[in-house]
Design a protein around this motif. Sequence first.
Motif, PDB file in Angstrom:
ATOM      1  N   SER A  84      46.588  64.967  45.110  1.00 34.71           N
ATOM      2  CA  SER A  84      46.779  65.440  46.479  1.00 34.71           C
ATOM      3  C   SER A  84      46.155  64.496  47.495  1.00 34.71           C
ATOM      4  O   SER A  84      46.544  64.482  48.663  1.00 34.71           O
ATOM      5  N   VAL A  85      45.183  63.676  47.081  1.00 31.78           N
ATOM      6  CA  VAL A  85      44.558  62.733  47.998  1.00 31.78           C
ATOM      7  C   VAL A  85      45.152  61.336  47.877  1.00 31.78           C
ATOM      8  O   VAL A  85      44.714  60.408  48.556  1.00 31.78           O
ATOM      9  N   ASN A  86      46.140  61.202  47.027  1.00 27.16           N
ATOM     10  CA  ASN A  86      46.773  59.913  46.768  1.00 27.16           C
ATOM     11  C   ASN A  86      47.776  59.621  47.870  1.00 27.16           C
ATOM     12  O   ASN A  86      48.824  60.234  47.930  1.00 27.16           O
ATOM     13  N   ARG A  87      47.472  58.701  48.757  1.00 30.84           N
ATOM     14  CA  ARG A  87      48.348  58.436  49.906  1.00 30.84           C
ATOM     15  C   ARG A  87      48.984  57.059  49.823  1.00 30.84           C
ATOM     16  O   ARG A  87      49.909  56.847  49.073  1.00 30.84           O
ATOM     17  N   ASN A  88      48.510  56.112  50.594  1.00 30.06           N
ATOM     18  CA  ASN A  88      49.019  54.763  50.544  1.00 30.06           C
ATOM     19  C   ASN A  88      48.851  54.189  49.132  1.00 30.06           C
ATOM     20  O   ASN A  88      47.777  54.296  48.564  1.00 30.06           O
ATOM     21  N   MET A  89      49.933  53.613  48.588  1.00 24.30           N
ATOM     22  CA  MET A  89      49.875  53.007  47.263  1.00 24.30           C
ATOM     23  C   MET A  89      50.432  51.600  47.317  1.00 24.30           C
ATOM     24  O   MET A  89      51.279  51.284  48.171  1.00 24.30           O
ATOM     25  N   GLY A  90      49.976  50.767  46.411  1.00 25.79           N
ATOM     26  CA  GLY A  90      50.420  49.393  46.436  1.00 25.79           C
ATOM     27  C   GLY A  90      50.397  48.730  45.081  1.00 25.79           C
ATOM     28  O   GLY A  90      49.841  49.275  44.116  1.00 25.79           O
ATOM     29  N   TRP A  91      51.009  47.573  45.032  1.00 25.78           N
ATOM     30  CA  TRP A  91      50.985  46.717  43.855  1.00 25.78           C
ATOM     31  C   TRP A  91      50.319  45.386  44.224  1.00 25.78           C
ATOM     32  O   TRP A  91      50.617  44.802  45.278  1.00 25.78           O
ATOM     33  N   PHE A  92      49.452  44.939  43.344  1.00 26.86           N
ATOM     34  CA  PHE A  92      48.808  43.647  43.477  1.00 26.86           C
ATOM     35  C   PHE A  92      49.003  42.904  42.158  1.00 26.86           C
ATOM     36  O   PHE A  92      49.349  43.509  41.143  1.00 26.86           O
ATOM     37  N   ARG A  93      48.766  41.608  42.180  1.00 28.72           N
ATOM     38  CA  ARG A  93      48.878  40.852  40.944  1.00 28.72           C
ATOM     39  C   ARG A  93      47.825  39.762  40.909  1.00 28.72           C
ATOM     40  O   ARG A  93      47.336  39.320  41.945  1.00 28.72           O
ATOM     41  N   GLN A  94      47.506  39.350  39.681  1.00 24.51           N
ATOM     42  CA  GLN A  94      46.509  38.309  39.497  1.00 24.51           C
ATOM     43  C   GLN A  94      46.934  37.426  38.338  1.00 24.51           C
ATOM     44  O   GLN A  94      47.088  37.897  37.208  1.00 24.51           O
ATOM     45  N   SER A  95      47.118  36.164  38.635  1.00 23.38           N
ATOM     46  CA  SER A  95      47.460  35.196  37.605  1.00 23.38           C
ATOM     47  C   SER A  95      46.194  34.487  37.155  1.00 23.38           C
ATOM     48  O   SER A  95      45.158  34.564  37.811  1.00 23.38           O
ATOM     49  N   ALA A  96      46.281  33.795  36.042  1.00 22.31           N
ATOM     50  CA  ALA A  96      45.113  33.151  35.452  1.00 22.31           C
ATOM     51  C   ALA A  96      44.476  32.167  36.421  1.00 22.31           C
ATOM     52  O   ALA A  96      45.163  31.301  36.988  1.00 22.31           O
ATOM     53  N   GLY A  97      43.177  32.333  36.641  1.00 18.93           N
ATOM     54  CA  GLY A  97      42.439  31.424  37.494  1.00 18.93           C
ATOM     55  C   GLY A  97      42.626  31.631  38.985  1.00 18.93           C
ATOM     56  O   GLY A  97      42.128  30.850  39.785  1.00 18.93           O
ATOM     57  N   ALA A  98      43.355  32.679  39.347  1.00 20.61           N
ATOM     58  CA  ALA A  98      43.623  32.925  40.762  1.00 20.61           C
ATOM     59  C   ALA A  98      43.026  34.259  41.202  1.00 20.61           C
ATOM     60  O   ALA A  98      42.677  35.102  40.375  1.00 20.61           O
ATOM     61  N   GLU A  99      42.915  34.423  42.499  1.00 24.47           N
ATOM     62  CA  GLU A  99      42.433  35.694  43.021  1.00 24.47           C
ATOM     63  C   GLU A  99      43.567  36.725  43.025  1.00 24.47           C
ATOM     64  O   GLU A  99      44.744  36.372  43.007  1.00 24.47           O
ATOM     65  N   ARG A 100      43.173  37.980  43.060  1.00 25.51           N
ATOM     66  CA  ARG A 100      44.164  39.049  43.130  1.00 25.51           C
ATOM     67  C   ARG A 100      44.904  38.956  44.465  1.00 25.51           C
ATOM     68  O   ARG A 100      44.278  38.794  45.515  1.00 25.51           O
ATOM     69  N   GLU A 101      46.220  39.071  44.423  1.00 28.62           N
ATOM     70  CA  GLU A 101      47.005  38.953  45.645  1.00 28.62           C
ATOM     71  C   GLU A 101      47.914  40.158  45.839  1.00 28.62           C
ATOM     72  O   GLU A 101      48.356  40.798  44.879  1.00 28.62           O
ATOM     73  N   PHE A 102      48.187  40.434  47.072  1.00 26.87           N
ATOM     74  CA  PHE A 102      49.042  41.545  47.462  1.00 26.87           C
ATOM     75  C   PHE A 102      50.495  41.271  47.087  1.00 26.87           C
ATOM     76  O   PHE A 102      50.985  40.139  47.233  1.00 26.87           O
ATOM     77  N   VAL A 103      51.192  42.298  46.631  1.00 33.59           N
ATOM     78  CA  VAL A 103      52.614  42.190  46.311  1.00 33.59           C
ATOM     79  C   VAL A 103      53.439  43.096  47.230  1.00 33.59           C
ATOM     80  O   VAL A 103      54.338  42.628  47.930  1.00 33.59           O
ATOM     81  N   ALA A 104      53.143  44.388  47.211  1.00 33.15           N
ATOM     82  CA  ALA A 104      53.911  45.342  48.008  1.00 33.15           C
ATOM     83  C   ALA A 104      53.103  46.623  48.173  1.00 33.15           C
ATOM     84  O   ALA A 104      52.237  46.924  47.348  1.00 33.15           O
ATOM     85  N   ALA A 105      53.401  47.371  49.233  1.00 33.99           N
ATOM     86  CA  ALA A 105      52.718  48.637  49.464  1.00 33.99           C
ATOM     87  C   ALA A 105      53.666  49.610  50.136  1.00 33.99           C
ATOM     88  O   ALA A 105      54.635  49.200  50.797  1.00 33.99           O
ATOM     89  N   TYR A 135      48.816  45.117  39.023  1.00 33.45           N
ATOM     90  CA  TYR A 135      47.965  46.294  39.152  1.00 33.45           C
ATOM     91  C   TYR A 135      48.530  47.260  40.187  1.00 33.45           C
ATOM     92  O   TYR A 135      48.973  46.847  41.261  1.00 33.45           O
ATOM     93  N   CYS A 136      48.434  48.516  39.867  1.00 31.77           N
ATOM     94  CA  CYS A 136      48.767  49.590  40.786  1.00 31.77           C
ATOM     95  C   CYS A 136      47.467  50.036  41.458  1.00 31.77           C
ATOM     96  O   CYS A 136      46.414  50.088  40.805  1.00 31.77           O
ATOM     97  N   ALA A 137      47.535  50.349  42.742  1.00 32.95           N
ATOM     98  CA  ALA A 137      46.341  50.771  43.467  1.00 32.95           C
ATOM     99  C   ALA A 137      46.698  51.866  44.457  1.00 32.95           C
ATOM    100  O   ALA A 137      47.848  51.945  44.919  1.00 32.95           O
ATOM    101  N   SER A 138      45.713  52.670  44.818  1.00 32.02           N
ATOM    102  CA  SER A 138      45.973  53.728  45.789  1.00 32.02           C
ATOM    103  C   SER A 138      44.718  54.016  46.605  1.00 32.02           C
ATOM    104  O   SER A 138      43.606  53.612  46.241  1.00 32.02           O
ATOM    105  N   ARG A 139      44.917  54.707  47.713  1.00 28.16           N
ATOM    106  CA  ARG A 139      43.805  55.095  48.567  1.00 28.16           C
ATOM    107  C   ARG A 139      44.160  56.370  49.297  1.00 28.16           C
ATOM    108  O   ARG A 139      45.294  56.845  49.201  1.00 28.16           O
ATOM    109  N   THR A 140      43.223  56.897  50.051  1.00 28.11           N
ATOM    110  CA  THR A 140      43.411  58.227  50.633  1.00 28.11           C
ATOM    111  C   THR A 140      44.024  58.225  52.017  1.00 28.11           C
ATOM    112  O   THR A 140      44.404  59.275  52.514  1.00 28.11           O
ATOM    113  N   THR A 141      44.133  57.084  52.683  1.00 31.52           N
ATOM    114  CA  THR A 141      44.687  57.062  54.036  1.00 31.52           C
ATOM    115  C   THR A 141      46.196  56.849  53.986  1.00 31.52           C
ATOM    116  O   THR A 141      46.727  56.283  53.037  1.00 31.52           O
ATOM    117  N   ASP A 142      46.863  57.308  55.056  1.00 31.67           N
ATOM    118  CA  ASP A 142      48.320  57.221  55.100  1.00 31.67           C
ATOM    119  C   ASP A 142      48.819  55.846  55.533  1.00 31.67           C
ATOM    120  O   ASP A 142      49.945  55.467  55.221  1.00 31.67           O
TER     121      ASP A 142
END
Length: 124
Positions: free
Chosen positions: A29-50, A95-102
Amino acid sequence: QVQLAESGGGFVQVGGSLRLSCAASGRTSVNRNMGWFRQSAGAEREFVAAISWPGRRTIYANSVKGRFTISRDNIKNTLDLQMNDLKPEDTAVYYCASRTTDVVSDVAGEYIWWGQGTQVTVSS
């Protein structure tokens, strides 16, 4: 607490397609904005879509725009990422991610809950 579990990763050739899914459980019920991120070898995690709550607004990284589509099913509490025309540079752990804000966000640090990730490998 929200638990996230990704599935659908695998090995695909250049130009192929994959569909990733993320199942949310716990206090969805608190799961609002959700997104996908990705991380390749030797790189930082980067945004894909939300995607916002309940799903009216989506944003994409320039590198995947026109090839990837994010969607959510608020009844089933799932988040999907349809990936078409895959390229070797799409190889990463997703990676799948989520947060509580809309409000939709492309900043990894603003997300609270994360899945364990699923590997996507694109071979040429």
